[in-house]
Design a protein around this motif. Structure first.
Motif, PDB file in Angstrom:
ATOM      1  N   LEU A 123      43.493  47.240  42.664  1.00  0.00           N
ATOM      2  CA  LEU A 123      44.076  47.886  43.841  1.00  0.00           C
ATOM      3  C   LEU A 123      44.959  46.920  44.621  1.00  0.00           C
ATOM      4  N   ARG A 124      44.514  45.694  44.763  1.00  0.00           N
ATOM      5  CA  ARG A 124      45.321  44.695  45.480  1.00  0.00           C
ATOM      6  C   ARG A 124      46.617  44.398  44.728  1.00  0.00           C
ATOM      7  N   ILE A 125      46.538  44.381  43.400  1.00  0.00           N
ATOM      8  CA  ILE A 125      47.744  44.138  42.602  1.00  0.00           C
ATOM      9  C   ILE A 125      48.740  45.279  42.796  1.00  0.00           C
ATOM     10  N   VAL A 126      48.246  46.503  42.737  1.00  0.00           N
ATOM     11  CA  VAL A 126      49.105  47.672  42.900  1.00  0.00           C
ATOM     12  C   VAL A 126      49.731  47.698  44.287  1.00  0.00           C
ATOM     13  N   ARG A 127      48.951  47.363  45.302  1.00  0.00           N
ATOM     14  CA  ARG A 127      49.437  47.397  46.678  1.00  0.00           C
ATOM     15  C   ARG A 127      50.157  46.113  47.072  1.00  0.00           C
ATOM     16  N   ARG A 128      50.253  45.161  46.138  1.00  0.00           N
ATOM     17  CA  ARG A 128      50.938  43.890  46.364  1.00  0.00           C
ATOM     18  C   ARG A 128      50.356  43.142  47.565  1.00  0.00           C
ATOM     19  N   GLU A 129      49.064  43.154  47.634  1.00  0.00           N
ATOM     20  CA  GLU A 129      48.356  42.429  48.681  1.00  0.00           C
ATOM     21  C   GLU A 129      47.979  41.049  48.161  1.00  0.00           C
ATOM     22  N   PRO A 130      47.615  40.096  49.062  1.00  0.00           N
ATOM     23  CA  PRO A 130      47.213  38.757  48.616  1.00  0.00           C
ATOM     24  C   PRO A 130      46.073  38.831  47.603  1.00  0.00           C
ATOM     25  N   LEU A 131      46.242  38.148  46.494  1.00  0.00           N
ATOM     26  CA  LEU A 131      45.262  38.230  45.415  1.00  0.00           C
ATOM     27  C   LEU A 131      44.142  37.216  45.531  1.00  0.00           C
ATOM     28  N   GLN A 132      44.395  36.108  46.254  1.00  0.00           N
ATOM     29  CA  GLN A 132      43.403  35.038  46.285  1.00  0.00           C
ATOM     30  C   GLN A 132      42.023  35.516  46.733  1.00  0.00           C
ATOM     31  N   PRO A 133      41.914  36.291  47.835  1.00  0.00           N
ATOM     32  CA  PRO A 133      40.588  36.765  48.231  1.00  0.00           C
ATOM     33  C   PRO A 133      39.939  37.655  47.176  1.00  0.00           C
ATOM     34  N   ALA A 134      40.764  38.498  46.526  1.00  0.00           N
ATOM     35  CA  ALA A 134      40.223  39.408  45.515  1.00  0.00           C
ATOM     36  C   ALA A 134      39.738  38.645  44.285  1.00  0.00           C
ATOM     37  N   ILE A 135      40.530  37.650  43.853  1.00  0.00           N
ATOM     38  CA  ILE A 135      40.161  36.896  42.652  1.00  0.00           C
ATOM     39  C   ILE A 135      38.896  36.077  42.891  1.00  0.00           C
ATOM     40  N   SER A 136      38.844  35.366  44.024  1.00  0.00           N
ATOM     41  CA  SER A 136      37.655  34.576  44.336  1.00  0.00           C
ATOM     42  C   SER A 136      36.440  35.488  44.499  1.00  0.00           C
ATOM     43  N   GLY A 137      36.665  36.669  45.114  1.00  0.00           N
ATOM     44  CA  GLY A 137      35.571  37.623  45.265  1.00  0.00           C
ATOM     45  C   GLY A 137      35.088  38.147  43.927  1.00  0.00           C
ATOM     46  N   PHE A 138      36.024  38.390  43.001  1.00  0.00           N
ATOM     47  CA  PHE A 138      35.652  38.886  41.679  1.00  0.00           C
ATOM     48  C   PHE A 138      34.782  37.876  40.935  1.00  0.00           C
ATOM     49  N   PHE A 139      35.193  36.610  40.941  1.00  0.00           N
ATOM     50  CA  PHE A 139      34.408  35.601  40.242  1.00  0.00           C
ATOM     51  C   PHE A 139      33.044  35.406  40.898  1.00  0.00           C
ATOM     52  N   GLY A 140      33.008  35.517  42.232  1.00  0.00           N
ATOM     53  CA  GLY A 140      31.727  35.415  42.931  1.00  0.00           C
ATOM     54  C   GLY A 140      30.783  36.529  42.519  1.00  0.00           C
ATOM     55  N   VAL A 141      31.310  37.754  42.447  1.00  0.00           N
ATOM     56  CA  VAL A 141      30.493  38.899  42.032  1.00  0.00           C
ATOM     57  C   VAL A 141      30.065  38.749  40.574  1.00  0.00           C
ATOM     58  N   ALA A 142      30.967  38.285  39.722  1.00  0.00           N
ATOM     59  CA  ALA A 142      30.642  38.122  38.303  1.00  0.00           C
ATOM     60  C   ALA A 142      29.506  37.116  38.107  1.00  0.00           C
ATOM     61  N   ILE A 143      29.585  35.991  38.820  1.00  0.00           N
ATOM     62  CA  ILE A 143      28.521  34.985  38.707  1.00  0.00           C
ATOM     63  C   ILE A 143      27.204  35.532  39.243  1.00  0.00           C
TER      64      ILE A 143
END
Length: 239
Positions: A66-86
């Motif tokens: 969603l952030r990619i589609v909306r062209r929003e800052p990705l850094q929070p989303a990417i760090s959040g994704f890895f945090g959730v994955a771990i």
């Protein structure tokens, strides 16, 4: 309408600096960071651990897309994704829902220890990180008030991470998984934002002091140079 030269430059200069909330991802960032946790707790309660794990990871992926589609800052989303994955991996390995929060609990302790240690060795991490990013050297360490301000800011972050560890570890040991999820959300961005206010104060205070010191030094050097020129220009007349 023809764009006049300098219009783009003027618009760039007039563009306001991002606020503290915007730097943290805005209101959407606050919501996005809470979604995987809420999804995990709800799905785990109704459908079990495995469904909760995959739902949390899926929601993190959806947020990133969603952030990619909306062209929003990705850094929070990417760090959040890895945090959730771990977190999801640990929950899977431990076979317990509360394991989802274990990584964040111990990460808070590590961060707290690192911030405290940096104060003890007189290299407060807030000052180090800020000045390394901006390439401003280590002049701030030679100015005692500046270093003291960075000590305070670093201590504020250490207290945030320390509080997270103490509260969430107690909830973890007490098997209060629901309250653990609530504490993770409540002690996340809100506490971090309060600590960042102290960081902003320290940075502005130090930058203002160092700028004044540099200007005073330049003025003193200019006065010295002017005095030397005057002295040498008067020598032929004395002869």
């Amino acid at each position: 309408m023809t764009e006049r030269p300098g219009d783009t430059e003027t618009e760039t200069q007039d563009k306001p600096e991002p606020t503290l909330l915007e730097q943290m991802g805005g209101v959407s960032g606050l919501v996005y960071s809470s979604v995987p946790i809420a999804v995990f707790i709800l799905v785990n309660y109704f459908f079990g651990l495995q469904a909760g794990i995959w739902s949390a990871v899926g929601s993190a992926v959806a947020i990133t897309v969603l952030r990619i589609v909306r062209r929003e800052p990705l850094q929070p989303a990417i760090s959040g994704f890895f945090g959730v994955a771990i977190a999801a991996f640990i929950a899977y390995r431990t076979g317990s829902a509360k394991g989802f929060f274990l990584f964040g609990i111990w990460a808070s302790l590590v961060y707290c220890a690192a911030f405290v240690l940096s104060i003890v060795v007189r290299w407060p991490l807030v000052g180090v990180i800020w000045n390394v990013i901006n390439g401003t050297g280590t002049d701030w360490r030679r100015d005692q008030p500046s270093r003291l301000g960075y000590d305070v800011a670093t201590l504020a972050l250490a207290l945030v991470f320390g509080a997270r560890f103490v509260v969430q570890r107690w909830l973890y040991d007490s098997d209060h998984t629901g309250w653990l999820a609530f504490a993770k959300i409540a002690m996340g961005y809100p506490l971090y934002a309060l600590a960042l206010l102290v960081v902003v104060w320290a940075v502005r205070r130090s930058d203002k002091r160092l700028k004044a010191l540099r200007e005073a030094q330049e003025e003193a050097e200019a006065d010295t140079e002017a005095a030397l020129r005057l002295k040498y220009s008067q020598r032929p007349n004395e002869a």
